[in-house]
Design an enzyme around this catalytic site. Structure first.
Site, short mmCIF file in Angstrom:
data_model
loop_
_atom_site.label_atom_id
_atom_site.label_comp_id
_atom_site.label_asym_id
_atom_site.label_seq_id
_atom_site.Cartn_x
_atom_site.Cartn_y
_atom_site.Cartn_z
N ARG A 46 0.88 -1.19 0.00
CA ARG A 46 0.00 0.00 0.00
C ARG A 46 0.90 1.23 0.00
O ARG A 46 1.33 1.71 1.04
CB ARG A 46 -0.89 -0.01 1.23
CG ARG A 46 -1.83 1.21 1.31
CD ARG A 46 -2.72 1.09 2.52
NE ARG A 46 -3.62 2.23 2.67
CZ ARG A 46 -3.26 3.37 3.30
NH1 ARG A 46 -2.04 3.52 3.82
NH2 ARG A 46 -4.13 4.37 3.40
N SER A 118 -12.75 -2.38 0.36
CA SER A 118 -12.98 -1.64 1.62
C SER A 118 -14.46 -1.30 1.72
O SER A 118 -15.06 -0.83 0.75
CB SER A 118 -12.21 -0.31 1.60
OG SER A 118 -10.85 -0.52 1.47
N LYS A 147 -4.17 6.42 7.93
CA LYS A 147 -4.91 6.77 6.70
C LYS A 147 -5.36 8.22 6.84
O LYS A 147 -6.16 8.55 7.71
CB LYS A 147 -6.12 5.86 6.52
CG LYS A 147 -6.92 6.10 5.22
CD LYS A 147 -8.04 5.07 5.11
CE LYS A 147 -9.03 5.35 3.98
NZ LYS A 147 -8.46 5.14 2.63
C1 TZP Z 1 -5.86 1.70 5.31
C2 TZP Z 1 -6.84 1.96 6.39
N1 TZP Z 1 -8.20 1.88 6.18
C3 TZP Z 1 -8.94 2.16 7.26
S1 TZP Z 1 -7.91 2.55 8.59
C4 TZP Z 1 -6.48 2.31 7.67
C5 TZP Z 1 -5.12 2.49 8.25
C6 TZP Z 1 -4.78 1.40 9.20
O1 TZP Z 1 -3.47 1.65 9.67
P1 TZP Z 1 -3.07 1.36 11.19
O2 TZP Z 1 -3.06 -0.16 11.37
O3 TZP Z 1 -1.69 1.95 11.30
O4 TZP Z 1 -4.07 2.05 12.06
C1 ICP Z 2 -8.45 0.57 3.22
C2 ICP Z 2 -8.25 -0.76 3.41
C3 ICP Z 2 -9.20 -1.55 4.11
N1 ICP Z 2 -8.96 -2.85 4.31
C4 ICP Z 2 -7.83 -3.44 3.84
C5 ICP Z 2 -7.62 -4.89 4.10
N2 ICP Z 2 -6.90 -2.74 3.18
C6 ICP Z 2 -7.04 -1.43 2.92
N3 ICP Z 2 -6.15 -0.80 2.27
#
Ligand code: TZP
Ligand code: ICP
Ligand code: MG
Length: 222
Positions: A46, A118, A147
């Protein structure tokens, strides 16, 4: 649904590590290797947000991480960038609601690849299932700083709602998940946890992943 079985997909979701170059202080290749040795069952590349790599640098970096996953037999998933996933012959893609529709992506990658979507509401989950998703990511479950445009924190409300509707779609929770709170996600009916910071910025990524895996397995519903 692609050709992967529900049970196989649920097993892969147990400890779903997600990372890009800007999530790590240390060498991302080292961190990924340690996370896999600690028990990560699935990896998502990602590369987005502040200082994310682009162009050739991004492709080369993705290939390095894909090579590590191949060495350990861990499936390699690409976030957002379907073209890159196809170019690398990745094991699958993960898309959000603001990307190409799941139906189009499923046709582009074929039935043999993993497709994750998602979701933040029940109608998005139902649509993802109809359009051929193999799993859904539900979150943010807890507060996250990773995020930059994360939606509202919803806890495990949607995970419970999906299970109460009798939908068996594989679910991975995401957002602020750590070894301290992973149990909550599993008890609500999640099949696994996806994690960025807790592993990518851990003092000891191998030990942290191992502890996370223990919590998930102790509380797995199957
Ligand atoms: C990609 C994404 N989608 C919802 S929260 C998130 C970030 C999760 O990152 P972390 O595990 O550091 O909270
Ligand atoms: C936004 C996201 C939500 N869920 C997962 C598994 N990956 C992502 N990048
Ligand atoms: Mg996206």
């Amino acid at each position: 649904m692609g050709t992967i079985s529900v049970n196989e997909m649920k097993t892969l979701l147990h400890v779903y590590f997600i990372m890009g170059s800007n999530n790590c202080y240390n060498d991302p290749k080292e961190v990924l290797t340690k996370a896999i040795e600690g028990g990560a069952t699935l990896f998502q590349f990602r590369e987005k947000g502040t200082n994310a790599l682009v162009g050739k640098e991004k492709v080369l970096f993705a290939k390095e991480l894909q090579h590590i996953c191949k060495q350990y037999g861990v499936p390699f998933i690409v976030n957002d960038d379907v073209d890159l996933a196809i170019e690398l012959n990745a094991d699958g893609v993960h898309i959000g609601q603001d990307d190409e529709s799941a139906g189009i992506v499923r046709r582009r990658i074929g039935e043999g690849k993993i497709l994750g979507v998602s979701t933040h509401h029940l109608d998005e989950v139902k649509r993802a299932i109809e359009q051929g998703a193999d799993y859904v990511g539900i979150g943010p479950v807890f507060a996250t700083v990773t995020k930059e445009d994360a939606k509202a924190v919803r806890g495990t409300v949607l995970i419970r709602e999906v299970r109460e509707k009798g939908l068996s779609i594989p679910i991975v929770g995401i957002g602020g998940i750590t070894e301290q709170n992973a149990k909550v996600v599993m008890e609500a009916g999640g099949d696994g946890v996806s994690v960025i910071t807790a592993i990518s910025q851990a003092e000891n990524p191998l030990e942290t992943t191992k502890r996370l895996a223990e919590v998930v397995f102790l509380n797995s519903k199957q």
